[in-house]
Write an enzyme that holds these catalytic residues in place. Structure first.
Site, PDB file in Angstrom:
ATOM      1  CB  CYS A  59      -4.026  -1.309  -1.234  1.00  0.00           C
ATOM      2  SG  CYS A  59      -2.386  -1.954  -0.886  1.00  0.00           S
ATOM      3  CB  CYS A  90      -0.939  -0.018   1.206  1.00  0.00           C
ATOM      4  SG  CYS A  90      -2.073  -1.416   1.147  1.00  0.00           S
TER       5      CYS A  90
END
Ligand SMILES: *[C@@H]1O[C@H](CO)[C@@H](O)[C@H](O)[C@H]1NC(C)=O
Ligand SMILES: *[C@@H]1O[C@H](CO)[C@@H](O)[C@H](O)[C@H]1NC(C)=O
Ligand SMILES: *[C@@H]1O[C@H](CO)[C@@H](O)[C@H](O)[C@H]1NC(C)=O
Ligand SMILES: *[C@@H]1O[C@H](CO)[C@@H](O)[C@H](O)[C@H]1NC(C)=O
Ligand SMILES: *[C@@H]1O[C@H](CO)[C@@H](O)[C@H](O)[C@H]1NC(C)=O
Ligand SMILES: *[C@@H]1O[C@H](CO)[C@@H](O)[C@H](O)[C@H]1NC(C)=O
Ligand SMILES: *[C@@H]1O[C@H](CO)[C@@H](O)[C@H](O)[C@H]1NC(C)=O
Length: 275
Positions: free
Chosen positions: A181, A100
């Site tokens: 993400c 992420c």
């Protein structure tokens, strides 16, 4: 008596001589066979050794297993009839891990992006992952009726839709985008007419996979060079915002190539302060 003895001796000597010649010939044949076998095997496994040595740098996968899953996608197949799904078992054998806020996508900016990610440990591109780095720059295909991997005579990128190499990059790009993400970054090229080109992998495979349940923001970095002909106002980017899953916010920033290079070269500039 003496005459007969010498004839017997002569006979024995000839016999020994014949046996010696036979042995020498056999040895030579064995040596030739071994040398031939070795060179044949060496040539066959050149691609395999590149694959395995690049894979082993990662230290966290069973590379023999990954190689096996890779081969089953294309071996003994027409190189124009390898669909994207043929690589599903490979992706399952070496799955992409979500990273992420660090995932970097690109379209027509490969060299600048990799020049940057190599120097600065801020972002991860597909080519920095196991599968991406193992196969980056390689060409491979199979042939019907053969269990070998070929590196020449393979169909080109646009020769046929479902070719060995293209299907791999489409499948791997989809899997990489599936795990995107947080804040996602993409570098696009401001020196071309359509920075967000509908035929690119970024537009056709990656952007449609970004899922608002995981991705918060897509941050486009438009690389501006001296010969810039487009920027963040380009109409093709309107298309991007339309394709993007609702809920993902979008931003775009024009950044000069020299700024990107400067930031890559200076460790004191924080990742978030590059643009
Ligand atoms: C194997 O490769 C070597 C050099 O790369 C080449 O000279 C030789 O002809 C090849 N052998 C076969 C059987 O392809
Ligand atoms: C390529 O493979 C897909 C399945 O992944 C198939 O639907 C499509 O028709 C194939 N295209 C060609 C030109 O064969
Ligand atoms: C953008 O595309 C042009 C034309 O293909 C190429 O010359 C240039 O190097 C690309 N720019 C970047 C930043 O990769
Ligand atoms: C996003 O993920 C959810 C479930 O995780 C799924 O229902 C939805 O279809 C996905 N959306 C897109 C655009 O892929
Ligand atoms: C190209 O860059 C120059 C200098 O940054 C800028 O003045 C110009 O508006 C840019 N052109 C386009 C089409 O973005
Ligand atoms: C962006 O491009 C347009 C034309 O394509 C140009 O008019 C404008 O000045 C450019 N903006 C910047 C900041 O370079
Ligand atoms: C926008 O996308 C559509 C297909 O979704 C395509 O036909 C059109 O040419 C695109 N427009 C631009 C400006 O890229």
């Amino acid at each position: 008596m003496e005459h007969e003895q010498s004839r017997r001796l002569e006979k024995r000597r000839r016999k020994r001589c014949v046996i010696l010649i036979v042995i020498v010939v056999l040895i030579v044949i064995v040596i030739i066979a071994v040398v031939l076998g070795l060179t044949l095997r060496q040539n066959k496994s050149e691609f395999e050794s590149t694959f395995l040595s690049r894979c082993e740098k990662f230290n966290q996968y069973d590379c023999k297993k990954v190689w096996g899953a890779f081969q089953q996608a294309y071996v003994n197949k027409d190189p124009c009839k390898v669909p994207v799904e043929a690589y599903d078992p490979l992706i399952a054998a070496a799955p992409f891990k979500p990273q992420c806020n660090r995932m970097m996508f690109w379209s027509k900016t490969k060299d600048v992006v990799h020049g940057f990610t190599e120097k600065k440990d801020c972002f991860v591109t597909l080519e920095d992952t196991l599968l991406g780095s193992v196969l980056d720059g390689l060409t491979w295909c199979g042939k019907e009726g053969s269990k070998d991997t070929f590196t020449t005579g393979c169909p080109g990128w646009s020769e046929c839709e479902n070719n060995t190499v293209r299907s791999f990059w489409n499948r791997a790009s989809a899997a990489f985008a599936d795990v995107a993400c947080g804040d996602v970054t993409a570098m696009l090229n401001g020196s071309i007419n359509t920075p967000f080109n509908p035929t690119s992998i970024f537009a056709s495979v990656e952007v449609p996979r970004f899922n608002a349940s995981r991705v918060k923001n897509l941050n486009v970095v438009m690389v501006i060079q001296k010969n810039n002909i487009s920027n963040c106002t380009d109409p093709s980017l309107k298309n991007l915002t339309q394709v993007l899953d609702t809920g993902i916010t979008y931003s775009c920033k024009d950044v000069s190539e020299s700024r990107i290079q400067e930031c890559g070269a200076k460790p004191e500039i924080a990742c978030g302060a590059c643009w």
